[in-house]
Every structure is written in structure tokens, then in C-alpha cells.
Design a protein around this motif. Structure first.
Motif, PDB file in Angstrom:
ATOM      1  N   MET A 152       0.848  -1.174   0.000  1.00 55.28           N
ATOM      2  CA  MET A 152       0.000   0.000   0.000  1.00 55.28           C
ATOM      3  C   MET A 152       0.893   1.236   0.000  1.00 55.28           C
ATOM      4  O   MET A 152       1.704   1.422   0.889  1.00 55.28           O
ATOM      5  CB  MET A 152      -0.890  -0.021   1.246  1.00 55.28           C
ATOM      6  N   GLU A 153       0.738   2.041  -0.999  1.00 55.25           N
ATOM      7  CA  GLU A 153       1.525   3.267  -1.108  1.00 55.25           C
ATOM      8  C   GLU A 153       0.733   4.428  -0.513  1.00 55.25           C
ATOM      9  O   GLU A 153      -0.391   4.711  -0.942  1.00 55.25           O
ATOM     10  CB  GLU A 153       1.848   3.560  -2.570  1.00 55.25           C
ATOM     11  N   LEU A 154       1.285   5.076   0.492  1.00 51.85           N
ATOM     12  CA  LEU A 154       0.607   6.175   1.159  1.00 51.85           C
ATOM     13  C   LEU A 154       1.007   7.499   0.535  1.00 51.85           C
ATOM     14  O   LEU A 154       2.146   7.675   0.105  1.00 51.85           O
ATOM     15  CB  LEU A 154       0.941   6.187   2.649  1.00 51.85           C
ATOM     16  N   LYS A 155       0.064   8.438   0.499  1.00 53.96           N
ATOM     17  CA  LYS A 155       0.310   9.765  -0.054  1.00 53.96           C
ATOM     18  C   LYS A 155       0.508  10.809   1.036  1.00 53.96           C
ATOM     19  O   LYS A 155       1.015  11.872   0.771  1.00 53.96           O
ATOM     20  CB  LYS A 155      -0.858  10.185  -0.942  1.00 53.96           C
ATOM     21  N   HIS A 156       0.051  10.499   2.255  1.00 50.53           N
ATOM     22  CA  HIS A 156       0.078  11.477   3.346  1.00 50.53           C
ATOM     23  C   HIS A 156       0.754  10.898   4.583  1.00 50.53           C
ATOM     24  O   HIS A 156       0.934   9.698   4.698  1.00 50.53           O
ATOM     25  CB  HIS A 156      -1.351  11.913   3.687  1.00 50.53           C
ATOM     26  N   SER A 157       1.073  11.781   5.518  1.00 49.58           N
ATOM     27  CA  SER A 157       1.729  11.336   6.745  1.00 49.58           C
ATOM     28  C   SER A 157       0.721  10.868   7.798  1.00 49.58           C
ATOM     29  O   SER A 157       1.113  10.377   8.843  1.00 49.58           O
ATOM     30  CB  SER A 157       2.593  12.465   7.317  1.00 49.58           C
ATOM     31  N   VAL A 158      -0.576  11.014   7.522  1.00 49.85           N
ATOM     32  CA  VAL A 158      -1.610  10.584   8.457  1.00 49.85           C
ATOM     33  C   VAL A 158      -2.360   9.397   7.846  1.00 49.85           C
ATOM     34  O   VAL A 158      -2.825   9.461   6.713  1.00 49.85           O
ATOM     35  CB  VAL A 158      -2.607  11.725   8.749  1.00 49.85           C
ATOM     36  N   LEU A 159      -2.473   8.315   8.623  1.00 50.42           N
ATOM     37  CA  LEU A 159      -3.225   7.140   8.211  1.00 50.42           C
ATOM     38  C   LEU A 159      -4.380   6.957   9.189  1.00 50.42           C
ATOM     39  O   LEU A 159      -4.167   6.780  10.387  1.00 50.42           O
ATOM     40  CB  LEU A 159      -2.338   5.888   8.212  1.00 50.42           C
ATOM     41  N   LEU A 160      -5.610   7.018   8.681  1.00 52.64           N
ATOM     42  CA  LEU A 160      -6.801   6.849   9.496  1.00 52.64           C
ATOM     43  C   LEU A 160      -7.247   5.393   9.401  1.00 52.64           C
ATOM     44  O   LEU A 160      -7.527   4.895   8.316  1.00 52.64           O
ATOM     45  CB  LEU A 160      -7.918   7.771   8.995  1.00 52.64           C
ATOM     46  N   LEU A 161      -7.279   4.698  10.542  1.00 49.17           N
ATOM     47  CA  LEU A 161      -7.737   3.311  10.590  1.00 49.17           C
ATOM     48  C   LEU A 161      -9.201   3.296  11.013  1.00 49.17           C
ATOM     49  O   LEU A 161      -9.562   3.870  12.034  1.00 49.17           O
ATOM     50  CB  LEU A 161      -6.924   2.503  11.597  1.00 49.17           C
ATOM     51  N   ILE A 162     -10.046   2.621  10.222  1.00 52.14           N
ATOM     52  CA  ILE A 162     -11.466   2.514  10.551  1.00 52.14           C
ATOM     53  C   ILE A 162     -11.806   1.038  10.716  1.00 52.14           C
ATOM     54  O   ILE A 162     -11.764   0.285   9.742  1.00 52.14           O
ATOM     55  CB  ILE A 162     -12.355   3.136   9.458  1.00 52.14           C
TER      56      ILE A 162
END
Length: 70
Positions: free
Chosen positions: A1-11
Motif C-alpha cells: 500500500m503506497e501512502l500519499k500522506h503522513s496521516v493514516l486513518l484506521l477505521i
């Protein structure tokens, strides 16, 4: 998974696709974050990825991971 932002929201998600769509829609477009939905083996209707992506109008990455599926 390639992230674009420094914040990852887990739901966390389990058998509540309508609630998930509401949660995704509540993320403001001005809140840059990536979203990871963790599904613990839901047995109800599967998450409609197109609807989920439409509800999440952010500019980050939307990913779903499912555990415990039978």
C-alpha cells in the motif's frame, strides 16, 4: 500500500456498510489523510468499493483489508 500522506486513518468495520459510508463521508476534503478500513470478517453484504471511494472524497489512498473471512 503506497501512502500519499503522513496521516493514516484506521477505521474498524464489521457488518455495518452504511455506517462505514457515513464515516468515510465525514472526512473533510481539506483533511489530507490515507484511509485503511480493517474488516474483521463481515458476513453481511460486502463493502461496495465504488460507493466507498465516492464517499471518501479525500485526496488520499483508500484501502480495505479483511481478516477472518470464511
Amino acid at each position: 500500500m503506497e501512502l500519499k500522506h503522513s496521516v493514516l486513518l484506521l477505521i474498524p468495520h464489521y457488518n455495518n456498510p452504511d455506517g462505514l459510508l457515513k464515516s468515510l463521508a465525514s472526512i473533510g476534503a481539506d483533511e489530507p489523510c490515507d484511509v485503511l478500513v480493517v474488516d474483521d470478517g463481515s458476513t453481511r453484504a460486502p463493502i461496495e468499493m465504488a460507493a466507498a471511494n465516492a464517499a471518501y472524497h479525500g485526496c488520499g489512498t483508500f484501502t480495505r483489508t479483511q481478516f477472518g473471512a470464511k
